[in-house]
Scaffold this motif. Structure first.
Motif, PDB file in Angstrom:
ATOM      1  N   SER A   1       0.809  -1.231   0.000  1.00 52.81           N
ATOM      2  CA  SER A   1       0.000   0.000   0.000  1.00 52.81           C
ATOM      3  C   SER A   1       0.837   1.274   0.000  1.00 52.81           C
ATOM      4  O   SER A   1       0.366   2.331   0.379  1.00 52.81           O
ATOM      5  CB  SER A   1      -0.924   0.004   1.228  1.00 52.81           C
ATOM      6  OG  SER A   1      -0.174  -0.068   2.428  1.00 52.81           O
ATOM      7  N   LEU A   2       2.081   1.191  -0.452  1.00 47.06           N
ATOM      8  CA  LEU A   2       2.968   2.342  -0.432  1.00 47.06           C
ATOM      9  C   LEU A   2       2.696   3.305  -1.577  1.00 47.06           C
ATOM     10  O   LEU A   2       2.335   2.888  -2.676  1.00 47.06           O
ATOM     11  CB  LEU A   2       4.423   1.881  -0.503  1.00 47.06           C
ATOM     12  CG  LEU A   2       4.979   1.157   0.722  1.00 47.06           C
ATOM     13  CD1 LEU A   2       6.324   0.532   0.391  1.00 47.06           C
ATOM     14  CD2 LEU A   2       5.116   2.116   1.895  1.00 47.06           C
ATOM     15  N   ASP A   3       2.872   4.598  -1.316  1.00 50.59           N
ATOM     16  CA  ASP A   3       2.818   5.607  -2.377  1.00 50.59           C
ATOM     17  C   ASP A   3       4.116   5.552  -3.172  1.00 50.59           C
ATOM     18  O   ASP A   3       5.208   5.513  -2.607  1.00 50.59           O
ATOM     19  CB  ASP A   3       2.652   7.007  -1.780  1.00 50.59           C
ATOM     20  CG  ASP A   3       1.275   7.196  -1.155  1.00 50.59           C
ATOM     21  OD1 ASP A   3       0.351   6.473  -1.568  1.00 50.59           O
ATOM     22  OD2 ASP A   3       1.147   8.055  -0.266  1.00 50.59           O
ATOM     23  N   GLN A   4       4.004   5.587  -4.491  1.00 50.69           N
ATOM     24  CA  GLN A   4       5.181   5.430  -5.341  1.00 50.69           C
ATOM     25  C   GLN A   4       6.113   6.634  -5.294  1.00 50.69           C
ATOM     26  O   GLN A   4       7.294   6.512  -5.626  1.00 50.69           O
ATOM     27  CB  GLN A   4       4.754   5.149  -6.784  1.00 50.69           C
ATOM     28  CG  GLN A   4       4.080   3.796  -6.955  1.00 50.69           C
ATOM     29  CD  GLN A   4       3.841   3.441  -8.412  1.00 50.69           C
ATOM     30  OE1 GLN A   4       4.126   4.234  -9.304  1.00 50.69           O
ATOM     31  NE2 GLN A   4       3.329   2.255  -8.660  1.00 50.69           N
ATOM     32  N   ASP A   5       5.612   7.787  -4.883  1.00 52.32           N
ATOM     33  CA  ASP A   5       6.474   8.973  -4.874  1.00 52.32           C
ATOM     34  C   ASP A   5       7.208   9.146  -3.550  1.00 52.32           C
ATOM     35  O   ASP A   5       7.839  10.165  -3.322  1.00 52.32           O
ATOM     36  CB  ASP A   5       5.664  10.223  -5.188  1.00 52.32           C
ATOM     37  CG  ASP A   5       4.535  10.449  -4.179  1.00 52.32           C
ATOM     38  OD1 ASP A   5       4.205   9.498  -3.453  1.00 52.32           O
ATOM     39  OD2 ASP A   5       4.005  11.568  -4.136  1.00 52.32           O
ATOM     40  N   MET A   6       7.149   8.137  -2.687  1.00 58.24           N
ATOM     41  CA  MET A   6       7.829   8.187  -1.396  1.00 58.24           C
ATOM     42  C   MET A   6       9.054   7.273  -1.383  1.00 58.24           C
ATOM     43  O   MET A   6       9.106   6.269  -2.093  1.00 58.24           O
ATOM     44  CB  MET A   6       6.872   7.749  -0.271  1.00 58.24           C
ATOM     45  CG  MET A   6       5.740   8.709  -0.026  1.00 58.24           C
ATOM     46  SD  MET A   6       6.306  10.176   0.868  1.00 58.24           S
ATOM     47  CE  MET A   6       4.897  11.271   0.647  1.00 58.24           C
ATOM     48  N   ILE A   7      10.028   7.610  -0.557  1.00 55.59           N
ATOM     49  CA  ILE A   7      11.132   6.705  -0.287  1.00 55.59           C
ATOM     50  C   ILE A   7      10.647   5.678   0.729  1.00 55.59           C
ATOM     51  O   ILE A   7      10.010   6.036   1.728  1.00 55.59           O
ATOM     52  CB  ILE A   7      12.351   7.464   0.256  1.00 55.59           C
ATOM     53  CG1 ILE A   7      12.885   8.411  -0.816  1.00 55.59           C
ATOM     54  CG2 ILE A   7      13.447   6.514   0.719  1.00 55.59           C
ATOM     55  CD1 ILE A   7      14.010   9.299  -0.347  1.00 55.59           C
ATOM     56  N   ALA A   8      10.917   4.409   0.499  1.00 56.14           N
ATOM     57  CA  ALA A   8      10.425   3.345   1.378  1.00 56.14           C
ATOM     58  C   ALA A   8      11.578   2.462   1.825  1.00 56.14           C
ATOM     59  O   ALA A   8      12.362   1.985   1.009  1.00 56.14           O
ATOM     60  CB  ALA A   8       9.370   2.513   0.659  1.00 56.14           C
ATOM     61  N   ILE A   9      11.663   2.248   3.141  1.00 58.87           N
ATOM     62  CA  ILE A   9      12.720   1.438   3.739  1.00 58.87           C
ATOM     63  C   ILE A   9      12.085   0.246   4.441  1.00 58.87           C
ATOM     64  O   ILE A   9      11.212   0.423   5.305  1.00 58.87           O
ATOM     65  CB  ILE A   9      13.531   2.263   4.766  1.00 58.87           C
ATOM     66  CG1 ILE A   9      14.084   3.537   4.134  1.00 58.87           C
ATOM     67  CG2 ILE A   9      14.641   1.416   5.380  1.00 58.87           C
ATOM     68  CD1 ILE A   9      15.092   3.295   3.051  1.00 58.87           C
ATOM     69  N   PRO A  10      12.484  -0.998   4.113  1.00 58.12           N
ATOM     70  CA  PRO A  10      11.904  -2.160   4.815  1.00 58.12           C
ATOM     71  C   PRO A  10      12.308  -2.162   6.289  1.00 58.12           C
ATOM     72  O   PRO A  10      13.470  -1.939   6.622  1.00 58.12           O
ATOM     73  CB  PRO A  10      12.508  -3.354   4.064  1.00 58.12           C
ATOM     74  CG  PRO A  10      13.765  -2.827   3.444  1.00 58.12           C
ATOM     75  CD  PRO A  10      13.498  -1.392   3.117  1.00 58.12           C
ATOM     76  N   ILE A  11      11.327  -2.405   7.159  1.00 55.36           N
ATOM     77  CA  ILE A  11      11.622  -2.409   8.594  1.00 55.36           C
ATOM     78  C   ILE A  11      11.140  -3.697   9.275  1.00 55.36           C
ATOM     79  O   ILE A  11      11.218  -3.808  10.502  1.00 55.36           O
ATOM     80  CB  ILE A  11      11.002  -1.187   9.305  1.00 55.36           C
ATOM     81  CG1 ILE A  11       9.482  -1.183   9.174  1.00 55.36           C
ATOM     82  CG2 ILE A  11      11.588   0.104   8.752  1.00 55.36           C
ATOM     83  CD1 ILE A  11       8.798  -0.102   9.992  1.00 55.36           C
TER      84      ILE A  11
END
Length: 297
Positions: free
Chosen positions: A149-159
């Motif tokens: 469900s992440l927004d594509q324009d955001m930086i995403a880090i697996p946690i």
């Protein structure tokens, strides 16, 4: 200059919240003082910025224009002031994060607690929210969501590692009602439901086996958003719940709960920390990212 900044901040907060009461609480001032500040701004500009009724507050056309032009700039000013902290010897500042309860309890808080003990000048505000929050408009520094469900324009880090769900109930419940052998049979059981926070509908339980996907609309006496709350309700013997596996494991191992449809619950992407690109320039935020980052083997 400072007075003008504070007046604009007061107006933007009232317009955004639609309430002098809520805005006063956020700004830490009295409602009467806030009303006086906004009226003073209107008098200096010689234009009405807010429509006021006994029940609501909304911006006028002039107020809408001022808000759309000023609000982003005020946000940028606040962010730049926060970034001044990088010139201190120790990382400092406030980090605002939004996440669902399960992510907060199992991933975020254990790591944040250690960070706060080591860096006393870092402050963290955690907002428990089950919806898909727009972190930019809501002025959060970061959010936590499942990978799907992440927004594509955001930086995403697996946690977190990959996750999966578990369908569980007490042995007593299964003895009274029998165990389903397929997801379709859940419609004949008392299931603890989940209401979707974003659109308000009831969540359809999702299953997959041998590339076959099933979404089942279950029914029951209880609807509850909290994962922990649904688990406790199931432990009381009231019905079947569908929760993240890690929440239920200790109860399965102890025999308090028994799992069904295990082969219909595949793994999926776990939690990610997501944020806008500019956030990483804060030393305190960099420490948070490093503390939360999950390193897959």
């Amino acid at each position: 200059m400072n007075k003008n900044y504070n007046d604009l901040l007061a107006f933007v907060t009232v317009a955004r919240e639609g309430s002098f009461t809520k805005a006063a609480s956020l700004l830490g001032v009295s409602q009467s003082a806030l009303s006086h500040t906004v009226r003073g701004l209107e008098q200096r500009l010689d234009v009405r910025l807010l429509n006021r009724t006994t029940r609501s507050v909304s911006p006028t056309e002039a107020g809408e224009r001022l808000m759309s032009s000023v609000a982003p700039k005020l946000f940028e000013i606040d962010r730049e002031l926060e970034l001044i902290n990088e010139f201190k010897l120790r990382p400092a500042g406030t980090i605002r994060i939004t996440a669902a309860e399960h992510a907060v309890n199992t991933i975020l808080w254990p790591k944040v607690r250690s960070l706060l003990l080591e860096y006393p000048d870092i402050n963290v505000e955690i907002s428990v929210n089950y919806g898909l929050v727009d972190i930019v408009s809501e002025r959060f520094d970061a959010g936590i969501r499942l990978g799907e469900s992440l927004d594509q324009d955001m930086i995403a880090i697996p946690i977190s590692p990959k996750m999966r769900m578990a369908v569980v109930a007490t042995p007593e419940y299964w003895n009274r009602h029998g165990k389903p052998e397929t997801p379709h049979e859940l419609v004949n059981h008392n299931c603890i439901n989940i209401r979707l926070p974003t659109f308000g509908g009831i969540y359809a339980w999702e299953f997959e086996k041998d590339a076959k996907v099933l979404n089942v609309n279950v029914k029951g006496q209880v609807i509850m958003t909290s994962s922990q709350g649904r688990l406790e309700t199931s432990l009381s013997g009231l019905g079947i719940t569908y929760v993240p596996e890690d929440l239920a494991l200790q109860h399965i191992e102890s025999g308090e709960l028994e799992r069904v449809l295990d082969d219909w619950c595949p793994y999926f992407d776990g939690y990610y920390l997501y944020y806008a690109n500019r956030q990483l320039s804060s030393p305190a935020f960099k420490l948070l990212v490093d503390a939360l980052r999950y390193h897959r083997n």
